[in-house]
Design a protein around this motif. Structure first.
Motif, PDB file in Angstrom:
ATOM      1  N   GLY A  31     -10.623  -5.622  16.741  1.00 19.16           N
ATOM      2  CA  GLY A  31     -11.341  -4.931  17.808  1.00 19.16           C
ATOM      3  C   GLY A  31     -10.995  -5.498  19.170  1.00 19.16           C
ATOM      4  O   GLY A  31     -10.868  -4.765  20.148  1.00 19.16           O
ATOM      5  N   ALA A  32     -10.810  -6.832  19.225  1.00 17.99           N
ATOM      6  CA  ALA A  32     -10.440  -7.478  20.487  1.00 17.99           C
ATOM      7  C   ALA A  32      -9.018  -7.113  20.888  1.00 17.99           C
ATOM      8  O   ALA A  32      -8.735  -6.844  22.070  1.00 17.99           O
ATOM      9  CB  ALA A  32     -10.590  -8.994  20.352  1.00 17.99           C
ATOM     10  N   ALA A  33      -8.104  -7.079  19.906  1.00 14.29           N
ATOM     11  CA  ALA A  33      -6.699  -6.764  20.193  1.00 14.29           C
ATOM     12  C   ALA A  33      -6.551  -5.352  20.755  1.00 14.29           C
ATOM     13  O   ALA A  33      -5.705  -5.099  21.615  1.00 14.29           O
ATOM     14  CB  ALA A  33      -5.862  -6.924  18.928  1.00 14.29           C
ATOM     15  N   ALA A  34      -7.384  -4.434  20.267  1.00 16.16           N
ATOM     16  CA  ALA A  34      -7.298  -3.053  20.733  1.00 16.16           C
ATOM     17  C   ALA A  34      -7.769  -2.890  22.174  1.00 16.16           C
ATOM     18  O   ALA A  34      -7.552  -1.845  22.788  1.00 16.16           O
ATOM     19  CB  ALA A  34      -8.118  -2.144  19.816  1.00 16.16           C
ATOM     20  N   GLN A  35      -8.417  -3.910  22.725  1.00 19.26           N
ATOM     21  CA  GLN A  35      -8.855  -3.851  24.127  1.00 19.26           C
ATOM     22  C   GLN A  35      -7.733  -4.243  25.085  1.00 19.26           C
ATOM     23  O   GLN A  35      -7.919  -4.215  26.304  1.00 19.26           O
ATOM     24  CB  GLN A  35     -10.071  -4.757  24.357  1.00 19.26           C
ATOM     25  N   LEU A  36      -6.572  -4.615  24.539  1.00 16.44           N
ATOM     26  CA  LEU A  36      -5.436  -4.988  25.401  1.00 16.44           C
ATOM     27  C   LEU A  36      -5.027  -3.821  26.300  1.00 16.44           C
ATOM     28  O   LEU A  36      -4.509  -4.028  27.391  1.00 16.44           O
ATOM     29  CB  LEU A  36      -4.248  -5.433  24.547  1.00 16.44           C
TER      30      LEU A  36
ATOM     31  N   HIS B  52     -13.201  -0.320   5.580  1.00 20.24           N
ATOM     32  CA  HIS B  52     -12.412  -1.422   6.151  1.00 20.24           C
ATOM     33  C   HIS B  52     -12.114  -1.146   7.627  1.00 20.24           C
ATOM     34  O   HIS B  52     -12.100  -2.066   8.445  1.00 20.24           O
ATOM     35  CB  HIS B  52     -11.106  -1.593   5.372  1.00 20.24           C
ATOM     36  N   ALA B  53     -11.878   0.132   7.957  1.00 26.99           N
ATOM     37  CA  ALA B  53     -11.582   0.496   9.345  1.00 26.99           C
ATOM     38  C   ALA B  53     -12.836   0.474  10.212  1.00 26.99           C
ATOM     39  O   ALA B  53     -12.749   0.290  11.428  1.00 26.99           O
ATOM     40  CB  ALA B  53     -10.943   1.884   9.391  1.00 26.99           C
ATOM     41  N   MET B  54     -14.008   0.646   9.586  1.00 26.59           N
ATOM     42  CA  MET B  54     -15.247   0.634  10.360  1.00 26.59           C
ATOM     43  C   MET B  54     -15.532  -0.739  10.962  1.00 26.59           C
ATOM     44  O   MET B  54     -16.216  -0.838  11.985  1.00 26.59           O
ATOM     45  CB  MET B  54     -16.426   1.075   9.479  1.00 26.59           C
ATOM     46  N   GLY B  55     -15.043  -1.807  10.329  1.00 27.14           N
ATOM     47  CA  GLY B  55     -15.220  -3.150  10.884  1.00 27.14           C
ATOM     48  C   GLY B  55     -14.614  -3.280  12.271  1.00 27.14           C
ATOM     49  O   GLY B  55     -15.309  -3.576  13.255  1.00 27.14           O
ATOM     50  N   PRO B  56     -13.279  -3.037  12.394  1.00 29.02           N
ATOM     51  CA  PRO B  56     -12.672  -3.062  13.734  1.00 29.02           C
ATOM     52  C   PRO B  56     -13.258  -2.009  14.661  1.00 29.02           C
ATOM     53  O   PRO B  56     -13.335  -2.225  15.872  1.00 29.02           O
ATOM     54  CB  PRO B  56     -11.189  -2.764  13.449  1.00 29.02           C
ATOM     55  N   ASN B  57     -13.675  -0.866  14.101  1.00 26.99           N
ATOM     56  CA  ASN B  57     -14.201   0.217  14.923  1.00 26.99           C
ATOM     57  C   ASN B  57     -15.471  -0.195  15.661  1.00 26.99           C
ATOM     58  O   ASN B  57     -15.597  -0.021  16.883  1.00 26.99           O
ATOM     59  CB  ASN B  57     -14.466   1.432  14.035  1.00 26.99           C
ATOM     60  N   VAL B  58     -16.439  -0.762  14.925  1.00 24.90           N
ATOM     61  CA  VAL B  58     -17.681  -1.189  15.587  1.00 24.90           C
ATOM     62  C   VAL B  58     -17.445  -2.452  16.426  1.00 24.90           C
ATOM     63  O   VAL B  58     -18.129  -2.676  17.434  1.00 24.90           O
ATOM     64  CB  VAL B  58     -18.815  -1.420  14.567  1.00 24.90           C
ATOM     65  N   ALA B  59     -16.442  -3.260  16.026  1.00 27.29           N
ATOM     66  CA  ALA B  59     -16.075  -4.413  16.852  1.00 27.29           C
ATOM     67  C   ALA B  59     -15.529  -3.940  18.192  1.00 27.29           C
ATOM     68  O   ALA B  59     -15.737  -4.580  19.230  1.00 27.29           O
ATOM     69  CB  ALA B  59     -15.038  -5.271  16.136  1.00 27.29           C
ATOM     70  N   GLY B  60     -14.830  -2.777  18.184  1.00 34.28           N
ATOM     71  CA  GLY B  60     -14.304  -2.214  19.421  1.00 34.28           C
ATOM     72  C   GLY B  60     -15.395  -1.788  20.380  1.00 34.28           C
ATOM     73  O   GLY B  60     -15.226  -1.877  21.598  1.00 34.28           O
ATOM     74  N   VAL B  61     -16.526  -1.321  19.837  1.00 37.17           N
ATOM     75  CA  VAL B  61     -17.656  -0.951  20.694  1.00 37.17           C
ATOM     76  C   VAL B  61     -18.158  -2.179  21.447  1.00 37.17           C
ATOM     77  O   VAL B  61     -18.386  -2.145  22.661  1.00 37.17           O
ATOM     78  CB  VAL B  61     -18.806  -0.346  19.850  1.00 37.17           C
TER      79      VAL B  61
END
Length: 372
Positions: free
Chosen positions: A110-115, A348-357
């Motif tokens: 989720g943090a990496a996607a904020q790049l 599994h994708a929901m983990g990074p997804n809510v981390a992205g929020v």
């Protein structure tokens, strides 16, 4: 004839300009995408209708955005930063952080996607935009409409219309934009990786999580309190199980009422004079770059984690690190099943997804602290 001519001059047809005609066509295109294609209709429909209203010539301004008008007062909720945190409350009340708690490593995705946020920020600076404008454009990369509106209303309110339209348009186009990027950056073998089932998360963990995140994040970044605090309050109400009526109304009627007010008033800021500019073109292009770069950042970090785990992590789940919940996670699920029909990656994708929020709210807090 003089009477007819006088009457004609009072109609909107006599005031129709080329720029207004273009904006009306843009509004109709967005309405088509919302209604016919179903692209983020809950917000794209009121935004595009607000755009249509404000660009129809001859409409009395006192009934719209001028002081004293209906939309003027409704817009106060945007200007004062009230609507986005309330939407975050509703999102929290309907979000399950279980997949993130079960697999804390997905927080890194989720943090990496904020790049994409910071890449677009740098690009905006290089194109000659101010720091506040660059920060507001960069946040589009988080694929989080309420966060983009909140930050822009604080830093660059004059750019709110174009940024809101760009943010929600790209959120709506997640199923179109993400799959080509995912396939470009991953191999067929990587896309076929099946992940083991996540462990069961206890109720105690789900209750502690929002409290702990609130304390840690706000102590580190106080300016993120309105978004993170409301997100975690909504989730705590849900997970406590003690206030079901509050949860039901937060994610139901309250969410929809605020969505109508937010979407319509944001759309009404996109008049032809402020929207059809070179800055708007920059916003649209940089927003696309930010969103694409954010998706790529999540996938690339997913590939790194895949290597480090010995091939146990499907790198596609990194694409869900952008905070378009749950659309991005569904895209990963769809692409995964196209490669392997027995593959089930949604949770599994929901983990990074809510981390992205959480990540986009934190990023907004950082930018707000620096530039406010």
């Amino acid at each position: 004839m003089e009477l007819l001519y006088t009457l004609y001059q009072t109609t909107g047809l006599s005031m129709l300009t080329v720029n207004k005609s273009i904006m009306i066509l843009v509004a109709l295109c967005l309405l088509y995408l919302a209604i016919k294609k179903g692209y983020e209709p809950y917000l794209l429909l009121p935004i595009s209708f607000g755009m249509l209203l404000v660009n129809l010539p001859g409409v009395p301004n006192e009934g719209l955005m001028d002081e004293g008008g209906l939309l003027y007062w409704l817009y106060k909720g945007v200007k004062l930063g009230i609507y986005p945190p309330m939407i975050f409350l509703a999102i929290g009340a309907s979000t399950d952080f279980g997949p993130l708690i079960a697999n804390p490593k997905s927080l890194l995705l989720g943090a990496a996607a904020q790049l994409g946020i910071f890449a677009a920020f740098i690009g905006s600076i290089l194109l000659g935009l101010s720091g506040k404008a660059a920060a507001s454009i960069g946040i589009i990369g988080g694929a989080d409409g309420p966060t983009a509106i909140y930050l822009t209303s604080k830093l660059a309110p004059d750019m709110l219309g174009p940024i809101a339209v760009a943010a929600y348009s790209y959120m709506a186009l997640v199923p179109v934009i993400q799959p080509p990027i995912i396939r470009l950056l991953t191999t067929k073998k990587e896309r076929e990786i099946k992940m083991v089932q996540l462990r069961q998360v206890t109720k105690r963990e789900k209750i502690i999580f929002p409290i702990l995140v609130t304390i840690i994040v706000i102590l580190l970044i106080p300016s993120s309190a309105p978004l993170v605090g409301m997100l975690m309050l909504g989730n705590l109400m849900k997970e406590s199980g003690l206030v079901p009526n509050l949860v039901e109304h937060a994610k139901g009627s309250m969410m929809y009422v605020i969505t109508i007010c937010l979407g319509t008033t944001v759309g009404a800021t996109t008049n032809a004079e402020t929207f059809l500019t070179l800055t708007t073109i920059k916003i649209v292009l940089l927003g696309l770059f930010a969103f694409g770069f954010g998706t790529a950042g999540g996938v690339i970090f997913g590939k790194i984690m895949c290597k480090l785990s010995g091939g146990k992590i499907n790198p596609m789940i990194g694409a869900a690190g952008v905070s378009a919940v749950p659309m991005a996670a569904r895209v990963v699920q769809k692409v995964g099943q196209e490669e392997n029909p027995s593959n089930f990656l949604l949770m599994h994708a929901m983990g990074p997804n809510v981390a992205g929020v959480i990540g986009s709210a934190v990023a907004a807090g950082v930018l707000l602290a620096v530039f406010k």
